[in-house]
Design an enzyme around this catalytic site. Structure first.
Site, PDB file in Angstrom:
ATOM      1  N   SER A 129      -6.981  59.445  35.016  1.00  0.00           N
ATOM      2  CA  SER A 129      -7.410  60.894  35.083  1.00  0.00           C
ATOM      3  C   SER A 129      -5.986  61.851  34.663  1.00  0.00           C
ATOM      4  O   SER A 129      -5.111  61.395  35.567  1.00  0.00           O
ATOM      5  CB  SER A 129      -8.023  61.382  36.238  1.00  0.00           C
ATOM      6  OG  SER A 129      -8.417  63.004  36.057  1.00  0.00           O
TER       7      SER A 129
ATOM      8  N   TYR B 209      -7.940  62.171  45.526  1.00  0.00           N
ATOM      9  CA  TYR B 209      -8.463  61.704  44.279  1.00  0.00           C
ATOM     10  C   TYR B 209      -7.255  61.585  43.335  1.00  0.00           C
ATOM     11  O   TYR B 209      -6.917  60.803  42.805  1.00  0.00           O
ATOM     12  CB  TYR B 209      -9.560  62.396  43.608  1.00  0.00           C
ATOM     13  CG  TYR B 209      -9.833  61.825  42.224  1.00  0.00           C
ATOM     14  CD1 TYR B 209     -10.745  60.708  42.374  1.00  0.00           C
ATOM     15  CD2 TYR B 209      -9.720  62.669  41.282  1.00  0.00           C
ATOM     16  CE1 TYR B 209     -10.820  60.445  40.913  1.00  0.00           C
ATOM     17  CE2 TYR B 209     -10.080  62.355  39.804  1.00  0.00           C
ATOM     18  CZ  TYR B 209     -10.684  61.013  39.875  1.00  0.00           C
ATOM     19  OH  TYR B 209     -11.304  60.709  38.568  1.00  0.00           O
TER      20      TYR B 209
HETATM   21  P1  NAP Z   1     -19.870  57.670  38.480  1.00  0.00           P
HETATM   22  O1  NAP Z   1     -20.991  57.997  37.673  1.00  0.00           O
HETATM   23  O2  NAP Z   1     -19.728  57.765  39.743  1.00  0.00           O
HETATM   24  O3  NAP Z   1     -19.346  56.099  38.242  1.00  0.00           O
HETATM   25  C1  NAP Z   1     -18.603  55.436  39.276  1.00  0.00           C
HETATM   26  C2  NAP Z   1     -18.691  53.782  38.744  1.00  0.00           C
HETATM   27  O4  NAP Z   1     -17.923  53.212  39.718  1.00  0.00           O
HETATM   28  C3  NAP Z   1     -19.991  53.557  39.176  1.00  0.00           C
HETATM   29  O5  NAP Z   1     -20.696  52.559  38.382  1.00  0.00           O
HETATM   30  C4  NAP Z   1     -19.901  52.825  40.654  1.00  0.00           C
HETATM   31  O6  NAP Z   1     -20.836  51.910  40.979  1.00  0.00           O
HETATM   32  C5  NAP Z   1     -18.386  52.182  40.542  1.00  0.00           C
HETATM   33  N1  NAP Z   1     -18.013  51.826  41.660  1.00  0.00           N
HETATM   34  C6  NAP Z   1     -17.496  52.616  42.703  1.00  0.00           C
HETATM   35  N2  NAP Z   1     -16.918  51.804  43.606  1.00  0.00           N
HETATM   36  C7  NAP Z   1     -16.955  50.525  43.267  1.00  0.00           C
HETATM   37  C8  NAP Z   1     -16.849  49.214  43.786  1.00  0.00           C
HETATM   38  N3  NAP Z   1     -16.014  49.240  44.895  1.00  0.00           N
HETATM   39  N4  NAP Z   1     -16.874  48.125  43.087  1.00  0.00           N
HETATM   40  C9  NAP Z   1     -17.423  48.342  42.126  1.00  0.00           C
HETATM   41  N5  NAP Z   1     -18.161  49.246  41.236  1.00  0.00           N
HETATM   42  C10 NAP Z   1     -17.696  50.586  42.114  1.00  0.00           C
HETATM   43  O7  NAP Z   1     -18.148  58.224  37.890  1.00  0.00           O
HETATM   44  P2  NAP Z   1     -17.501  58.472  36.479  1.00  0.00           P
HETATM   45  O8  NAP Z   1     -17.345  59.842  36.342  1.00  0.00           O
HETATM   46  O9  NAP Z   1     -18.372  57.689  35.536  1.00  0.00           O
HETATM   47  O10 NAP Z   1     -16.112  57.714  36.509  1.00  0.00           O
HETATM   48  C11 NAP Z   1     -15.603  56.454  36.129  1.00  0.00           C
HETATM   49  C12 NAP Z   1     -14.503  56.517  36.060  1.00  0.00           C
HETATM   50  O11 NAP Z   1     -13.778  57.601  35.261  1.00  0.00           O
HETATM   51  C13 NAP Z   1     -13.572  56.678  37.361  1.00  0.00           C
HETATM   52  O12 NAP Z   1     -12.343  55.908  37.354  1.00  0.00           O
HETATM   53  C14 NAP Z   1     -13.206  58.207  37.387  1.00  0.00           C
HETATM   54  O13 NAP Z   1     -11.931  58.419  38.259  1.00  0.00           O
HETATM   55  C15 NAP Z   1     -12.935  58.449  36.217  1.00  0.00           C
HETATM   56  N6  NAP Z   1     -12.961  59.723  35.561  1.00  0.00           N
HETATM   57  C16 NAP Z   1     -13.902  60.533  35.621  1.00  0.00           C
HETATM   58  C17 NAP Z   1     -13.987  61.790  35.155  1.00  0.00           C
HETATM   59  C18 NAP Z   1     -15.032  62.830  35.406  1.00  0.00           C
HETATM   60  O14 NAP Z   1     -14.887  63.867  35.066  1.00  0.00           O
HETATM   61  N7  NAP Z   1     -16.284  62.086  35.495  1.00  0.00           N
HETATM   62  C19 NAP Z   1     -12.567  62.528  34.708  1.00  0.00           C
HETATM   63  C20 NAP Z   1     -11.423  61.688  34.887  1.00  0.00           C
HETATM   64  C21 NAP Z   1     -11.443  60.290  35.324  1.00  0.00           C
HETATM   65  P3  NAP Z   1     -22.172  52.521  42.375  1.00  0.00           P
HETATM   66  O15 NAP Z   1     -23.195  53.047  41.527  1.00  0.00           O
HETATM   67  O16 NAP Z   1     -22.245  51.080  42.893  1.00  0.00           O
HETATM   68  O17 NAP Z   1     -21.504  53.400  42.916  1.00  0.00           O
END
Ligand code: NAP
Length: 244
Positions: free
Chosen positions: A145, A167
């Site tokens: 990020s 984070y």
């Molecule tokens: P999200 O919808 O909360 O998805 C997160 C995913 O990670 C879910 O599938 C979750 O599974 C999985 N996860 C968490 N802990 C885990 C573990 N111990 N083992 C296996 N899977 C695990 O969030 P998202 O926004 O799509 O985020 C995806 C990535 O993008 C992350 O790395 C986040 O930091 C990055 N990111 C997001 C944003 C944003 O604005 N959304 C911006 C920058 C970067 P469960 O369903 O089991 O919890």
């Protein structure tokens, strides 16, 4: 299990929802055989079913990135399935709880965030490396990020969002580790890069963000499908290079 010889094979961690799901869908649409890495069996199978219904060649990979045994079993599953891995997308991540002010932070939250966002990536990457080494064009994408950019965080005028002592530093640590992987793998055919999806409406942001998860997935898909002369050791978003 129906992997076809010659098909490109990918594993996406945290692919049951959000940006990870859309990365899996995007790679599936390109004809990849996509492993849906997810820890919860019901959420995993629902995602695999939805992806297959949409025409993707998806298969479930039980995977908790914080658990050594789970990660080792995932590597065995991919090996039995295809014998190698071409693309690893380290997407699984957590926001790390509240509060995030450094003066009030709970160290347990910090440890948990590091366990998933940093150690989880290293654990999965190292477990998958022997399979990636069997690929003719291995690609590793690290979903980071912009808030992890230390140079942006330290620049007074930069827009880096709210105070975040859990984070954001977890992603800074992840960026630093990505640079070290790229250095170690520099004289190989690996391309390893970090991606910033932008601010996307997912569970992680309480669905309060302007971009769709599909938009967020685009940069990871681009880095997962780089040509052999593509960059390595970089940090990118849709607009181009992100400073470390
Ligand atoms: P999200 O919808 O909360 O998805 C997160 C995913 O990670 C879910 O599938 C979750 O599974 C999985 N996860 C968490 N802990 C885990 C573990 N111990 N083992 C296996 N899977 C695990 O969030 P998202 O926004 O799509 O985020 C995806 C990535 O993008 C992350 O790395 C986040 O930091 C990055 N990111 C997001 C944003 C944003 O604005 N959304 C911006 C920058 C970067 P469960 O369903 O089991 O919890």
């Amino acid at each position: 299990m129906n992997y076809m010889s010659g098909q490109t094979i990918a594993l996406v961690t945290g692919a049951n929802k959000g940006i990870g799901y859309e990365i899996a869908a995007g790679l599936g649409a390109l004809g990849f055989s996509v492993g849906v890495g997810a820890r919860d069996p019901e959420r995993r199978e629902a995602a695999v079913h939805k992806l297959r219904t949409g025409g993707a060649d998806a298969f479930g990979v039980p995977l908790d990135v914080t658990d050594d045994a789970s990660v080792a079993a995932a590597a065995r599953l991919v090996e039995a399935y295809a014998g190698r891995l071409d693309v690893l997308v380290n997407n699984a991540g957590v926001a790390g709880g509240m509060p995030q002010a450094p003066t009030a932070v709970d160290l347990a939250d910090m440890r948990n965030a590091l366990e998933t966002n940093v150690f989880g990536v290293i654990r999965v990457t190292n477990a998958m490396l022997p399979l990636l080494r069997r690929s003719s064009s291995p690609r590793i994408v690290i979903v980071s990020s912009k808030v992890g950019s230390l140079s942006l965080q330290a620049a007074p005028a930069a827009e880096t969002g709210p105070i975040s002592a859990v984070y954001a530093p977890s992603k800074t640590f992840l960026n630093a580790v990505t640079v070290q992987y790229a250095k170690e793998l520099r004289d190989t055919n690996f391309l390893i890069n970090a991606a910033c999806p932008g601010h996307c409406a997912t569970d992680l942001t309480g669905f309060q963000a302007p971009r769709t998860p599909e938009q967020g997935a685009a940069i990871a898909i681009r880095l997962a499908t780089l040509p052999d002369d593509g960059p390595t050791g970089g940090f990118f978003d849709d607009a181009g290079v992100v400073p470390w």
